[in-house]
Write an enzyme that holds these catalytic residues in place. Sequence first.
Site, PDB file in Angstrom:
ATOM      1  N   ASN A  75       0.828  -1.222   0.000  1.00 26.95           N
ATOM      2  CA  ASN A  75       0.000   0.000   0.000  1.00 26.95           C
ATOM      3  C   ASN A  75       0.858   1.266   0.000  1.00 26.95           C
ATOM      4  O   ASN A  75       0.328   2.374   0.080  1.00 26.95           O
ATOM      5  CB  ASN A  75      -0.974   0.002   1.185  1.00 26.95           C
ATOM      6  CG  ASN A  75      -0.278   0.115   2.525  1.00 26.95           C
ATOM      7  OD1 ASN A  75       0.945   0.202   2.595  1.00 26.95           O
ATOM      8  ND2 ASN A  75      -1.057   0.128   3.600  1.00 26.95           N
ATOM      9  N   GLY A  84       6.689   1.981   2.261  1.00 25.41           N
ATOM     10  CA  GLY A  84       7.508   1.592   1.112  1.00 25.41           C
ATOM     11  C   GLY A  84       7.367   2.607  -0.016  1.00 25.41           C
ATOM     12  O   GLY A  84       6.475   3.458   0.002  1.00 25.41           O
ATOM     13  N   ASP A 128      -8.145  -6.943  -2.649  1.00 26.21           N
ATOM     14  CA  ASP A 128      -6.743  -6.686  -3.028  1.00 26.21           C
ATOM     15  C   ASP A 128      -5.906  -7.952  -2.877  1.00 26.21           C
ATOM     16  O   ASP A 128      -5.089  -8.290  -3.748  1.00 26.21           O
ATOM     17  CB  ASP A 128      -6.124  -5.588  -2.143  1.00 26.21           C
ATOM     18  CG  ASP A 128      -6.679  -4.209  -2.441  1.00 26.21           C
ATOM     19  OD1 ASP A 128      -7.429  -4.071  -3.426  1.00 26.21           O
ATOM     20  OD2 ASP A 128      -6.371  -3.270  -1.675  1.00 26.21           O
ATOM     21  N   LEU A 151       5.681  -9.741   4.262  1.00 26.67           N
ATOM     22  CA  LEU A 151       6.477  -8.730   4.971  1.00 26.67           C
ATOM     23  C   LEU A 151       5.630  -7.536   5.384  1.00 26.67           C
ATOM     24  O   LEU A 151       6.019  -6.788   6.289  1.00 26.67           O
ATOM     25  CB  LEU A 151       7.615  -8.213   4.068  1.00 26.67           C
ATOM     26  CG  LEU A 151       8.660  -9.199   3.558  1.00 26.67           C
ATOM     27  CD1 LEU A 151       9.641  -8.477   2.631  1.00 26.67           C
ATOM     28  CD2 LEU A 151       9.411  -9.836   4.710  1.00 26.67           C
ATOM     29  N   TYR A 177       3.556  -3.739  19.253  1.00 23.07           N
ATOM     30  CA  TYR A 177       4.159  -4.351  18.065  1.00 23.07           C
ATOM     31  C   TYR A 177       4.532  -5.814  18.333  1.00 23.07           C
ATOM     32  O   TYR A 177       4.208  -6.706  17.535  1.00 23.07           O
ATOM     33  CB  TYR A 177       5.409  -3.560  17.650  1.00 23.07           C
ATOM     34  CG  TYR A 177       6.239  -4.239  16.584  1.00 23.07           C
ATOM     35  CD1 TYR A 177       5.826  -4.255  15.263  1.00 23.07           C
ATOM     36  CD2 TYR A 177       7.441  -4.869  16.905  1.00 23.07           C
ATOM     37  CE1 TYR A 177       6.590  -4.887  14.281  1.00 23.07           C
ATOM     38  CE2 TYR A 177       8.210  -5.496  15.936  1.00 23.07           C
ATOM     39  CZ  TYR A 177       7.781  -5.507  14.625  1.00 23.07           C
ATOM     40  OH  TYR A 177       8.541  -6.131  13.663  1.00 23.07           O
ATOM     41  N   ASN A 199      17.620  -7.295  14.429  1.00 18.90           N
ATOM     42  CA  ASN A 199      17.497  -5.893  13.995  1.00 18.90           C
ATOM     43  C   ASN A 199      18.183  -5.747  12.646  1.00 18.90           C
ATOM     44  O   ASN A 199      19.408  -5.822  12.567  1.00 18.90           O
ATOM     45  CB  ASN A 199      18.156  -4.954  15.011  1.00 18.90           C
ATOM     46  CG  ASN A 199      17.216  -4.603  16.121  1.00 18.90           C
ATOM     47  OD1 ASN A 199      16.831  -5.477  16.901  1.00 18.90           O
ATOM     48  ND2 ASN A 199      16.805  -3.364  16.181  1.00 18.90           N
ATOM     49  N   ARG A 251      21.411  -5.171  20.965  1.00 18.39           N
ATOM     50  CA  ARG A 251      20.574  -5.714  19.898  1.00 18.39           C
ATOM     51  C   ARG A 251      21.384  -6.733  19.095  1.00 18.39           C
ATOM     52  O   ARG A 251      22.604  -6.756  19.156  1.00 18.39           O
ATOM     53  CB  ARG A 251      20.100  -4.592  18.948  1.00 18.39           C
ATOM     54  CG  ARG A 251      19.181  -3.548  19.585  1.00 18.39           C
ATOM     55  CD  ARG A 251      17.818  -4.111  19.884  1.00 18.39           C
ATOM     56  NE  ARG A 251      16.895  -3.150  20.482  1.00 18.39           N
ATOM     57  CZ  ARG A 251      16.725  -2.965  21.797  1.00 18.39           C
ATOM     58  NH1 ARG A 251      17.444  -3.634  22.659  1.00 18.39           N
ATOM     59  NH2 ARG A 251      15.833  -2.102  22.246  1.00 18.39           N
TER      60      ARG A 251
HETATM   61  N1  LIG Z   1      13.517  -4.019   9.900  1.00 16.82           N
HETATM   62  C1  LIG Z   1      13.683  -4.793  10.972  1.00 16.82           C
HETATM   63  O1  LIG Z   1      14.652  -4.630  11.735  1.00 16.82           O
HETATM   64  C2  LIG Z   1      12.699  -5.893  11.272  1.00 16.82           C
HETATM   65  C3  LIG Z   1      12.936  -6.723  12.377  1.00 16.82           C
HETATM   66  C4  LIG Z   1      12.038  -7.742  12.660  1.00 16.82           C
HETATM   67  C5  LIG Z   1      10.939  -7.926  11.861  1.00 16.82           C
HETATM   68  N2  LIG Z   1      10.714  -7.093  10.814  1.00 16.82           N
HETATM   69  C6  LIG Z   1       9.511  -7.310   9.988  1.00 16.82           C
HETATM   70  O2  LIG Z   1       9.903  -7.437   8.633  1.00 16.82           O
HETATM   71  C7  LIG Z   1       8.857  -6.937   7.798  1.00 16.82           C
HETATM   72  C8  LIG Z   1       9.409  -5.916   6.824  1.00 16.82           C
HETATM   73  O3  LIG Z   1       9.945  -4.856   7.594  1.00 16.82           O
HETATM   74  P1  LIG Z   1      10.724  -3.628   6.939  1.00 16.82           P
HETATM   75  O4  LIG Z   1      11.775  -3.276   7.890  1.00 16.82           O
HETATM   76  O5  LIG Z   1      11.043  -3.901   5.531  1.00 16.82           O
HETATM   77  O6  LIG Z   1       9.592  -2.512   7.045  1.00 16.82           O
HETATM   78  P2  LIG Z   1       9.068  -1.463   5.948  1.00 16.82           P
HETATM   79  O7  LIG Z   1       8.145  -0.540   6.669  1.00 16.82           O
HETATM   80  O8  LIG Z   1      10.197  -0.872   5.193  1.00 16.82           O
HETATM   81  O9  LIG Z   1       8.253  -2.403   4.969  1.00 16.82           O
HETATM   82  C9  LIG Z   1       6.913  -2.755   5.178  1.00 16.82           C
HETATM   83  C10 LIG Z   1       6.216  -2.651   3.847  1.00 16.82           C
HETATM   84  O10 LIG Z   1       4.845  -3.043   4.021  1.00 16.82           O
HETATM   85  C11 LIG Z   1       4.001  -2.078   3.400  1.00 16.82           C
HETATM   86  N3  LIG Z   1       2.737  -2.102   4.140  1.00 16.82           N
HETATM   87  C12 LIG Z   1       2.500  -1.701   5.415  1.00 16.82           C
HETATM   88  N4  LIG Z   1       1.220  -1.899   5.745  1.00 16.82           N
HETATM   89  C13 LIG Z   1       0.620  -2.472   4.657  1.00 16.82           C
HETATM   90  C14 LIG Z   1      -0.696  -2.912   4.389  1.00 16.82           C
HETATM   91  N5  LIG Z   1      -1.670  -2.806   5.299  1.00 16.82           N
HETATM   92  N6  LIG Z   1      -0.956  -3.423   3.170  1.00 16.82           N
HETATM   93  C15 LIG Z   1       0.027  -3.531   2.227  1.00 16.82           C
HETATM   94  N7  LIG Z   1       1.289  -3.117   2.428  1.00 16.82           N
HETATM   95  C16 LIG Z   1       1.585  -2.593   3.634  1.00 16.82           C
HETATM   96  C17 LIG Z   1       4.755  -0.763   3.496  1.00 16.82           C
HETATM   97  O11 LIG Z   1       4.360   0.192   2.537  1.00 16.82           O
HETATM   98  C18 LIG Z   1       6.186  -1.232   3.293  1.00 16.82           C
HETATM   99  O12 LIG Z   1       6.542  -1.247   1.926  1.00 16.82           O
HETATM  100  C19 LIG Z   1       7.782  -6.403   8.737  1.00 16.82           C
HETATM  101  O13 LIG Z   1       6.815  -7.401   8.923  1.00 16.82           O
HETATM  102  C20 LIG Z   1       8.526  -6.163  10.024  1.00 16.82           C
HETATM  103  O14 LIG Z   1       7.680  -6.212  11.149  1.00 16.82           O
HETATM  104  C21 LIG Z   1      11.566  -6.089  10.492  1.00 16.82           C
END
Ligand SMILES: NC(=O)c1ccc[n+]([C@@H]2O[C@H](COP(=O)([O-])OP(=O)(O)OC[C@H]3O[C@@H](n4cnc5c(N)ncnc54)[C@H](O)[C@@H]3O)[C@@H](O)[C@H]2O)c1
Length: 310
Positions: A30, A34, A56, A70, A138, A167, A203
């Site tokens: 969405n 991103g 969707d 993700l 979260y 992380n 971390r």
């Molecule tokens: N970055 C980290 O350190 C980390 C650590 C542990 C877990 N995670 C998990 O990994 C995944 C990806 O994280 P990231 O760091 O790339 O985050 P990010 O915010 O960069 O990516 C998330 C993506 O999901 C999209 N999004 C959010 N809500 C949405 C919805 N309702 N419908 C469709 N798209 C949606 C956003 O636009 C974005 O592109 C997440 O689930 C996050 O919880 C990340």
Amino acid sequence: MLVTGGAGFIGAALVRNLLAVGCRVRILDNLSTGVASHLTGTEVELMRGDVCCEADVDASLAGVGQVVHLAAAGSVMSSATDPVANFEANVVGTFNLLDRARRAGVERVVLASTGGALFGQAEPPVDESTVPSPISPYGASKLAAEGYARAFAHTYKMRTIALRFGNVYGPWSERKRGAVTAFFQAIESKRPIVIYGDGAASRDFIYVDDVAQGIVRSLDADLPAATVMHICSGVETSVSCLAELCRQVAGAPDHPIVYHEKRAVEVVRTFASYDLARCLVGFRPTVDMATGLARTWAWLRDEAPRLREL
Ligand SMILES: NC(=O)c1ccc[n+]([C@@H]2O[C@H](COP(=O)([O-])OP(=O)(O)OC[C@H]3O[C@@H](n4cnc5c(N)ncnc54)[C@H](O)[C@@H]3O)[C@@H](O)[C@H]2O)c1
């Protein structure tokens, strides 16, 4: 192959790793955090839509055999200020994705979970036998998502796999609020580095391509349904040590650091063991912190400004 949230930070790295092994990739995103420019130069199909919306998700699942989920509201701090939005994206969104995938006969769903926020103040290193005890909305949302993944695996014989990331840091992270991005952005904009607490908090930092490799391996492997694995570095790094490394990598050894009060929803110490992922899928992180931070700094300094112009 469908990647939800594929236009985000981890998604940008993952889709490149998937394309490199010959996958055809569709993305449902969405674009809340991103951006489409993360996908510049890749041959992927980007569908703009929401994981909470049945129509969707159904459209994005057409002809798809595997899903990497993700999409999420990924910020611990934002989950404290807006727990409802966090619940909707992470719990309702994951439930909807699983339920529509079940109806569509999807073979495998790999979910992004977390190795830190799930465990509250558990004594590290945590592993798959540690009892989750989240202290942030979260963390609770990720635990609920894991619960539904396990339930769907057992009730509907879906192959769901939850990967608990450490992380994550690396290129494509310019919109993230994590420590590595924040510290480098502070150095670049000549603001002091802000550390919450005394800097002793720790971390498990893992480079984004190592996470992407862990996901790719989990898609290929013959894993039991409802497998849960930590995808992490196994290394404990204090926030003070990270700040020092960032200053060195950026060539700013004397850059000022200020200390603010610790934030209540953040865990103090966390790192995890990746032994199970090593045994089950041969996962092993390959990028050390010095190398990963140097690549991240170079990317944030040189590539991120170019992306902002697209
Ligand atoms: N970055 C980290 O350190 C980390 C650590 C542990 C877990 N995670 C998990 O990994 C995944 C990806 O994280 P990231 O760091 O790339 O985050 P990010 O915010 O960069 O990516 C998330 C993506 O999901 C999209 N999004 C959010 N809500 C949405 C919805 N309702 N419908 C469709 N798209 C949606 C956003 O636009 C974005 O592109 C997440 O689930 C996050 O919880 C990340």
